[in-house]
Design a protein around this motif. Structure first.
Motif, PDB file in Angstrom:
ATOM      1  N   PHE A  56       1.103  -1.259  -0.193  1.00 59.52           N
ATOM      2  CA  PHE A  56      -0.336   0.138   0.172  1.00 59.52           C
ATOM      3  C   PHE A  56       1.162   1.285   0.256  1.00 59.52           C
ATOM      4  O   PHE A  56       1.648   0.806   0.616  1.00 59.52           O
ATOM      5  N   LEU A  57       0.661   2.692  -0.858  1.00 59.91           N
ATOM      6  CA  LEU A  57       1.432   4.086  -0.674  1.00 59.91           C
ATOM      7  C   LEU A  57       0.147   4.316   0.379  1.00 59.91           C
ATOM      8  O   LEU A  57      -0.887   4.479   0.410  1.00 59.91           O
ATOM      9  N   ILE A  58       0.953   4.854   1.563  1.00 63.47           N
ATOM     10  CA  ILE A  58       0.078   5.975   1.995  1.00 63.47           C
ATOM     11  C   ILE A  58       0.228   7.038   1.338  1.00 63.47           C
ATOM     12  O   ILE A  58       1.823   7.616   1.695  1.00 63.47           O
ATOM     13  N   ARG A  59      -0.367   8.323   1.164  1.00 65.35           N
ATOM     14  CA  ARG A  59      -0.286   9.173   1.216  1.00 65.35           C
ATOM     15  C   ARG A  59      -0.094  10.019   2.801  1.00 65.35           C
ATOM     16  O   ARG A  59      -1.646   9.846   3.073  1.00 65.35           O
ATOM     17  N   MET A  60       0.136  11.115   3.144  1.00 64.05           N
ATOM     18  CA  MET A  60       0.199  11.854   3.771  1.00 64.05           C
ATOM     19  C   MET A  60      -0.262  13.044   4.117  1.00 64.05           C
ATOM     20  O   MET A  60      -1.431  13.208   5.344  1.00 64.05           O
ATOM     21  N   LEU A  61      -0.499  13.670   2.953  1.00 71.94           N
ATOM     22  CA  LEU A  61      -1.324  14.656   3.010  1.00 71.94           C
ATOM     23  C   LEU A  61      -2.627  14.081   2.678  1.00 71.94           C
ATOM     24  O   LEU A  61      -3.510  15.142   3.454  1.00 71.94           O
ATOM     25  N   THR A  62      -3.299  13.455   2.074  1.00 71.81           N
ATOM     26  CA  THR A  62      -4.784  13.316   2.182  1.00 71.81           C
ATOM     27  C   THR A  62      -5.098  12.625   3.305  1.00 71.81           C
ATOM     28  O   THR A  62      -6.675  12.028   4.063  1.00 71.81           O
ATOM     29  N   GLY A  63      -3.827  11.219   3.856  1.00 65.95           N
ATOM     30  CA  GLY A  63      -4.300  10.586   4.650  1.00 65.95           C
ATOM     31  C   GLY A  63      -5.465   8.604   4.191  1.00 65.95           C
ATOM     32  O   GLY A  63      -5.737   8.150   5.035  1.00 65.95           O
ATOM     33  N   GLY A  64      -4.909   9.261   2.893  1.00 67.11           N
ATOM     34  CA  GLY A  64      -5.646   8.063   2.015  1.00 67.11           C
ATOM     35  C   GLY A  64      -4.149   6.452   2.029  1.00 67.11           C
ATOM     36  O   GLY A  64      -3.035   7.072   2.027  1.00 67.11           O
ATOM     37  N   ILE A  65      -4.747   5.724   1.199  1.00 68.00           N
ATOM     38  CA  ILE A  65      -3.986   4.568   1.655  1.00 68.00           C
ATOM     39  C   ILE A  65      -4.305   4.003  -0.429  1.00 68.00           C
ATOM     40  O   ILE A  65      -5.900   4.050  -0.524  1.00 68.00           O
ATOM     41  N   GLU A  66      -3.928   3.993  -1.094  1.00 64.34           N
ATOM     42  CA  GLU A  66      -3.868   2.799  -2.232  1.00 64.34           C
ATOM     43  C   GLU A  66      -3.043   1.764  -2.778  1.00 64.34           C
ATOM     44  O   GLU A  66      -2.346   1.466  -2.178  1.00 64.34           O
ATOM     45  N   GLU A  67      -3.545   0.639  -3.333  1.00 64.12           N
ATOM     46  CA  GLU A  67      -3.081  -0.969  -3.399  1.00 64.12           C
ATOM     47  C   GLU A  67      -1.914  -0.429  -4.520  1.00 64.12           C
ATOM     48  O   GLU A  67      -2.956  -0.109  -5.399  1.00 64.12           O
ATOM     49  N   LEU A  68      -0.629  -1.299  -4.233  1.00 64.46           N
ATOM     50  CA  LEU A  68      -0.042  -1.498  -5.276  1.00 64.46           C
ATOM     51  C   LEU A  68      -0.254  -2.708  -5.952  1.00 64.46           C
ATOM     52  O   LEU A  68       0.390  -3.317  -5.385  1.00 64.46           O
ATOM     53  N   CYS A  69       0.769  -2.674  -7.093  1.00 66.96           N
ATOM     54  CA  CYS A  69       1.212  -3.746  -7.713  1.00 66.96           C
ATOM     55  C   CYS A  69       2.145  -5.044  -6.253  1.00 66.96           C
ATOM     56  O   CYS A  69       3.014  -4.265  -5.179  1.00 66.96           O
TER      57      CYS A  69
END
Length: 195
Positions: free
Chosen positions: A122-135
């Motif tokens: 997972f990629l965690i974006r600090m500015l948005t507080g969201g996560i995105e699944e990665l390869c």
């Protein structure tokens, strides 16, 4: 040469070799560096999230802080991380339980982090507080072809062995069948044909 200059020089070398934009090359170069942090259970990160106070973070002048999520200083991750990201990560990994081992693959404080389990990244974006699944492939910043079914990006799916492709096809077929069965059940039908 300072660490920052070395990092930039390495990113420029990756950029020249791959043709990527500088920011993508910087991420790729950083993701290829090993982190010195040990793995940790998801439950430990959740406990830290529940007990740590919100941290005061200096985002600089360019960030409008009213829309930035609350963060806490994580000793496990090694920097500030949004509360919402930890909760989203726990939700995404809930099927594996609180003992699922995680590791930090990449951490750029106040920007993003890549956290991986044995099964997902997972990629965690600090500015948005969201996560995105990665390869699933370490170092890859692309999204999977079909989340939770085909865990690899298009590039890495094409390079999978036959056994992995068959397993993905079975998972895809099973998922589609469950979706069809659920839709039929909601409409009062069934798979059995009546003529």
């Amino acid at each position: 040469m300072t660490q920052e200059k070395k990092r930039k020089a390495a990113a420029r070398a990756v950029q020249e070799a791959t043709g990527l934009r500088y920011t993508a090359a910087l991420r790729l170069e950083a993701a290829s560096r090993p982190t010195d942090r040990p793995s940790f259970p998801l439950g430990t990160l959740l406990a830290e999230c529940a007990t740590k106070p919100a941290a005061e973070v200096d985002w600089g002048e360019d960030i409008f802080t009213d829309y930035v999520p609350d963060l806490f200083e994580s000793d496990i991750v090694g920097g500030a991380i949004p509360f919402t990201s930890v909760l989203a990560l726990a939700g995404a990994l809930s099927a594996y339980g609180p003992k699922d081992e995680l590791r930090v693959e990449y951490l750029d404080p106040l920007d993003e982090a890549v956290v991986a389990s044995r099964r997902r990244r997972f990629l965690i974006r600090m500015l948005t507080g969201g996560i995105e699944e990665l390869c699933r492939k370490p170092g890859c910043h692309e999204r999977p072809t079909l989340e939770r079914i085909i865990d690899y990006c298009e590039y890495h799916v094409a390079r999978c062995d036959t056994q992995a492709l068959v397993s993905m096809a079975i998972d895809l077929g099973t998922d589609d069948r469950v979706d069809v069965d659920d839709a039929l059940e909601r409409r009062g039908g069934s798979r059995k044909r009546t003529c």
